[in-house]
Design a protein around this motif. Sequence first.
Motif, PDB file in Angstrom:
ATOM      1  N   MET A 116       0.754  -1.212  -0.012  1.00  0.00           N
ATOM      2  CA  MET A 116      -0.028   0.098  -0.126  1.00  0.00           C
ATOM      3  C   MET A 116       0.933   1.255  -0.054  1.00  0.00           C
ATOM      4  SD  MET A 116      -1.612   0.329   4.073  1.00  0.00           S
ATOM      5  CE  MET A 116      -1.913  -1.363   3.991  1.00  0.00           C
ATOM      6  N   THR A 117       0.359   2.496  -0.406  1.00  0.00           N
ATOM      7  CA  THR A 117       0.980   3.567  -0.539  1.00  0.00           C
ATOM      8  C   THR A 117       0.157   4.634   0.017  1.00  0.00           C
ATOM      9  OG1 THR A 117       0.048   4.250  -2.611  1.00  0.00           O
ATOM     10  CG2 THR A 117       1.995   2.745  -2.946  1.00  0.00           C
ATOM     11  N   LEU A 118       0.953   5.822   0.331  1.00  0.00           N
ATOM     12  CA  LEU A 118       0.246   7.166   0.775  1.00  0.00           C
ATOM     13  C   LEU A 118      -0.794   7.511  -0.139  1.00  0.00           C
ATOM     14  CD1 LEU A 118       3.220   9.168   2.500  1.00  0.00           C
ATOM     15  CD2 LEU A 118       1.326   8.036   3.498  1.00  0.00           C
ATOM     16  N   VAL A 119      -0.461   7.070  -1.458  1.00  0.00           N
ATOM     17  CA  VAL A 119      -1.328   7.818  -2.653  1.00  0.00           C
ATOM     18  C   VAL A 119      -2.608   6.717  -2.389  1.00  0.00           C
ATOM     19  CG1 VAL A 119      -1.854   7.587  -5.041  1.00  0.00           C
ATOM     20  CG2 VAL A 119       0.443   8.528  -4.123  1.00  0.00           C
ATOM     21  N   GLN A 120      -2.557   5.644  -2.302  1.00  0.00           N
ATOM     22  CA  GLN A 120      -3.669   4.853  -2.179  1.00  0.00           C
ATOM     23  C   GLN A 120      -4.640   4.999  -0.796  1.00  0.00           C
ATOM     24  OE1 GLN A 120      -1.621   0.957  -2.256  1.00  0.00           O
ATOM     25  NE2 GLN A 120      -2.927   0.436  -3.851  1.00  0.00           N
ATOM     26  N   LEU A 121      -3.915   5.448   0.099  1.00  0.00           N
ATOM     27  CA  LEU A 121      -4.626   5.983   1.684  1.00  0.00           C
ATOM     28  C   LEU A 121      -5.302   7.427   1.314  1.00  0.00           C
ATOM     29  CD1 LEU A 121      -1.919   4.988   4.218  1.00  0.00           C
ATOM     30  CD2 LEU A 121      -3.846   3.628   3.266  1.00  0.00           C
ATOM     31  N   LYS A 122      -4.718   8.238   0.491  1.00  0.00           N
ATOM     32  CA  LYS A 122      -5.391   9.355   0.218  1.00  0.00           C
ATOM     33  C   LYS A 122      -6.656   9.211  -0.593  1.00  0.00           C
ATOM     34  CE  LYS A 122      -1.117  12.398   0.553  1.00  0.00           C
ATOM     35  NZ  LYS A 122      -0.179  13.237  -0.420  1.00  0.00           N
ATOM     36  N   HIS A 123      -6.582   8.164  -1.583  1.00  0.00           N
ATOM     37  CA  HIS A 123      -7.664   8.011  -2.286  1.00  0.00           C
ATOM     38  C   HIS A 123      -8.880   7.378  -1.525  1.00  0.00           C
ATOM     39  CE1 HIS A 123      -5.073   7.310  -6.029  1.00  0.00           C
ATOM     40  NE2 HIS A 123      -5.028   8.527  -5.913  1.00  0.00           N
TER      41      HIS A 123
ATOM     42  N   ALA B  37     -13.946   8.102   1.326  1.00  0.00           N
ATOM     43  CA  ALA B  37     -14.743   7.855   2.488  1.00  0.00           C
ATOM     44  C   ALA B  37     -15.475   9.123   2.805  1.00  0.00           C
ATOM     45  CB  ALA B  37     -13.700   7.657   3.621  1.00  0.00           C
ATOM     46  N   THR B  38     -14.794  10.197   2.336  1.00  0.00           N
ATOM     47  CA  THR B  38     -15.491  11.518   2.855  1.00  0.00           C
ATOM     48  C   THR B  38     -16.676  11.937   1.821  1.00  0.00           C
ATOM     49  OG1 THR B  38     -13.293  12.328   3.529  1.00  0.00           O
ATOM     50  CG2 THR B  38     -15.056  14.241   3.038  1.00  0.00           C
ATOM     51  N   SER B  39     -16.454  11.598   0.655  1.00  0.00           N
ATOM     52  CA  SER B  39     -17.665  11.970  -0.363  1.00  0.00           C
ATOM     53  C   SER B  39     -18.520  10.627  -0.586  1.00  0.00           C
ATOM     54  CB  SER B  39     -16.988  12.174  -1.753  1.00  0.00           C
ATOM     55  OG  SER B  39     -16.392  11.284  -2.360  1.00  0.00           O
ATOM     56  N   GLY B  40     -18.119   9.461  -0.433  1.00  0.00           N
ATOM     57  CA  GLY B  40     -19.046   8.566  -0.825  1.00  0.00           C
ATOM     58  C   GLY B  40     -19.279   8.230  -2.253  1.00  0.00           C
ATOM     59  N   SER B  41     -18.756   8.934  -3.182  1.00  0.00           N
ATOM     60  CA  SER B  41     -18.797   8.926  -4.671  1.00  0.00           C
ATOM     61  C   SER B  41     -17.508   8.487  -5.289  1.00  0.00           C
ATOM     62  CB  SER B  41     -19.642  10.327  -5.031  1.00  0.00           C
ATOM     63  OG  SER B  41     -19.636  10.213  -6.657  1.00  0.00           O
ATOM     64  N   PHE B  42     -17.421   7.750  -6.198  1.00  0.00           N
ATOM     65  CA  PHE B  42     -16.452   7.553  -7.018  1.00  0.00           C
ATOM     66  C   PHE B  42     -16.197   8.623  -8.028  1.00  0.00           C
ATOM     67  CE2 PHE B  42     -16.399   3.117  -5.500  1.00  0.00           C
ATOM     68  CZ  PHE B  42     -14.987   2.794  -5.434  1.00  0.00           C
ATOM     69  N   SER B  43     -17.254   9.108  -8.736  1.00  0.00           N
ATOM     70  CA  SER B  43     -17.160  10.347  -9.763  1.00  0.00           C
ATOM     71  C   SER B  43     -16.764  11.595  -8.962  1.00  0.00           C
ATOM     72  CB  SER B  43     -18.488  10.377 -10.294  1.00  0.00           C
ATOM     73  OG  SER B  43     -19.536  10.866  -9.066  1.00  0.00           O
TER      74      SER B  43
ATOM     75  N   SER C   8     -15.032  11.920  -5.946  1.00  0.00           N
ATOM     76  CA  SER C   8     -13.589  11.696  -5.602  1.00  0.00           C
ATOM     77  C   SER C   8     -12.696  11.710  -6.749  1.00  0.00           C
ATOM     78  CB  SER C   8     -13.585  10.397  -4.733  1.00  0.00           C
ATOM     79  OG  SER C   8     -14.271  10.640  -3.581  1.00  0.00           O
ATOM     80  N   ALA C   9     -12.985  11.075  -7.719  1.00  0.00           N
ATOM     81  CA  ALA C   9     -12.050  10.899  -8.969  1.00  0.00           C
ATOM     82  C   ALA C   9     -11.981  12.439  -9.599  1.00  0.00           C
ATOM     83  CB  ALA C   9     -12.680  10.213 -10.116  1.00  0.00           C
ATOM     84  N   LEU C  10     -12.940  13.272  -9.641  1.00  0.00           N
ATOM     85  CA  LEU C  10     -12.783  14.686 -10.008  1.00  0.00           C
ATOM     86  C   LEU C  10     -11.856  15.503  -9.123  1.00  0.00           C
ATOM     87  CD1 LEU C  10     -13.815  16.701 -12.298  1.00  0.00           C
ATOM     88  CD2 LEU C  10     -15.887  17.197 -10.602  1.00  0.00           C
ATOM     89  N   LYS C  11     -12.096  15.247  -7.900  1.00  0.00           N
ATOM     90  CA  LYS C  11     -11.247  16.014  -7.166  1.00  0.00           C
ATOM     91  C   LYS C  11     -10.034  15.445  -6.730  1.00  0.00           C
ATOM     92  CE  LYS C  11     -11.166  17.968  -2.177  1.00  0.00           C
ATOM     93  NZ  LYS C  11     -12.053  17.996  -0.827  1.00  0.00           N
TER      94      LYS C  11
ATOM     95  N   ALA D 217      -9.543   4.810 -12.733  1.00  0.00           N
ATOM     96  CA  ALA D 217      -8.264   4.690 -12.094  1.00  0.00           C
ATOM     97  C   ALA D 217      -8.520   4.614 -10.660  1.00  0.00           C
ATOM     98  CB  ALA D 217      -7.468   5.849 -12.602  1.00  0.00           C
ATOM     99  N   LEU D 218      -9.360   5.398 -10.205  1.00  0.00           N
ATOM    100  CA  LEU D 218      -9.663   5.277  -8.659  1.00  0.00           C
ATOM    101  C   LEU D 218     -10.287   4.019  -8.286  1.00  0.00           C
ATOM    102  CD1 LEU D 218     -10.001   6.744  -6.013  1.00  0.00           C
ATOM    103  CD2 LEU D 218     -12.190   7.897  -6.725  1.00  0.00           C
ATOM    104  N   SER D 219     -11.128   3.449  -9.062  1.00  0.00           N
ATOM    105  CA  SER D 219     -11.463   2.076  -8.790  1.00  0.00           C
ATOM    106  C   SER D 219     -10.447   1.106  -8.665  1.00  0.00           C
ATOM    107  CB  SER D 219     -12.516   1.428  -9.813  1.00  0.00           C
ATOM    108  OG  SER D 219     -13.983   2.697  -9.765  1.00  0.00           O
ATOM    109  N   ARG D 220      -9.671   1.010  -9.396  1.00  0.00           N
ATOM    110  CA  ARG D 220      -8.289   0.124  -9.552  1.00  0.00           C
ATOM    111  C   ARG D 220      -7.529   0.409  -8.275  1.00  0.00           C
ATOM    112  NH1 ARG D 220      -8.243   1.451 -14.941  1.00  0.00           N
ATOM    113  NH2 ARG D 220      -6.616   2.934 -14.771  1.00  0.00           N
TER     114      ARG D 220
END
Length: 295
Positions: A1-8, A13-19, A21-24, A31-34
């Motif tokens: 695991m990486t810090l990047v993954q933890l940030k994702h 967890a904050t937004s509850g939305s993949f779309s 979160s990916a935009l932000k 890519a976020l789903s992967r």
Amino acid sequence: MTLVQLKHLIELATSGSFSQSALKLHLTQPALSRSIKALEDELGQALFDRIGRKNELTPFGQHVVQRARVLVDEAKELRLTSLQLRKGEIGQFRVGMGSGPGAMLMTPLLMLMAKEHPQAQIDISRGSTALLVQALRERTLDALILDIRSLQPATDLKVEAMQEMKGTFMCRRQHPLAKKRSVPFEMLLNYPIASTPLSDEVARILIERFGPQGHPDKLVNLRCEEVSSLLEVVRHSDAIVLAIRESAPDLVELPVTPALNAKARFGLVTIEGRTEAPFMSKVRTLMDRVMRDRA
């Protein structure tokens, strides 16, 4: 695991939305789903329950997010600390000084740290060259400032010559020899001679110039590692000091014959291959300025 993954993970967890979160995060949604799927695979459990368009943390996911926030915050603090260390705003610098450099540099170095780096810590050690080199090798000191002619050659030491300083015999202005145009060496022997421990190179020069009587064991009556103490004795007695001229501008340089013609070569000593302490560049600049001003 990486810090990047933890940030994702934290963002999702904050937004509850993949779309959202990916935009932000400036990612595509796949890519976020992967990234999240790879984290779940590594941890061996699901982090989110996917309920319709809403993504809710599982109990395990809630625990992981709490830990992830701590790790990401610690990483931010670590980057900030690194920046402060590079700028010399915080940190510790441990330096050993020989007697000559100490007389000229110790007060300016302490003043520099007090004025420009009040949150940093500096430790100055004094002692013989052998003890200081031992402390450097044991990693209890970061650097040495000394007369590099007193060093034994060694492949593990990185030596950086900075400035040559004239060595001479000096006395107080009221001394009986102070106004003489020429002072035969033998005349010095009528008075106590003070000196810090001298290197083999200086001892060789003394014997070459003045014969057996110039050997430090015969010549020096008052020997001390702290040149500042010796200078105080000379200022208040008829003792004569053998020291760097620039260490005591208020004393009188004696025109001894034959001339001594000896110089100390001050420099920085560190361990070869070891990363420099953050304050080294500032110390190097200070040494250059103070010694050139004195010279």
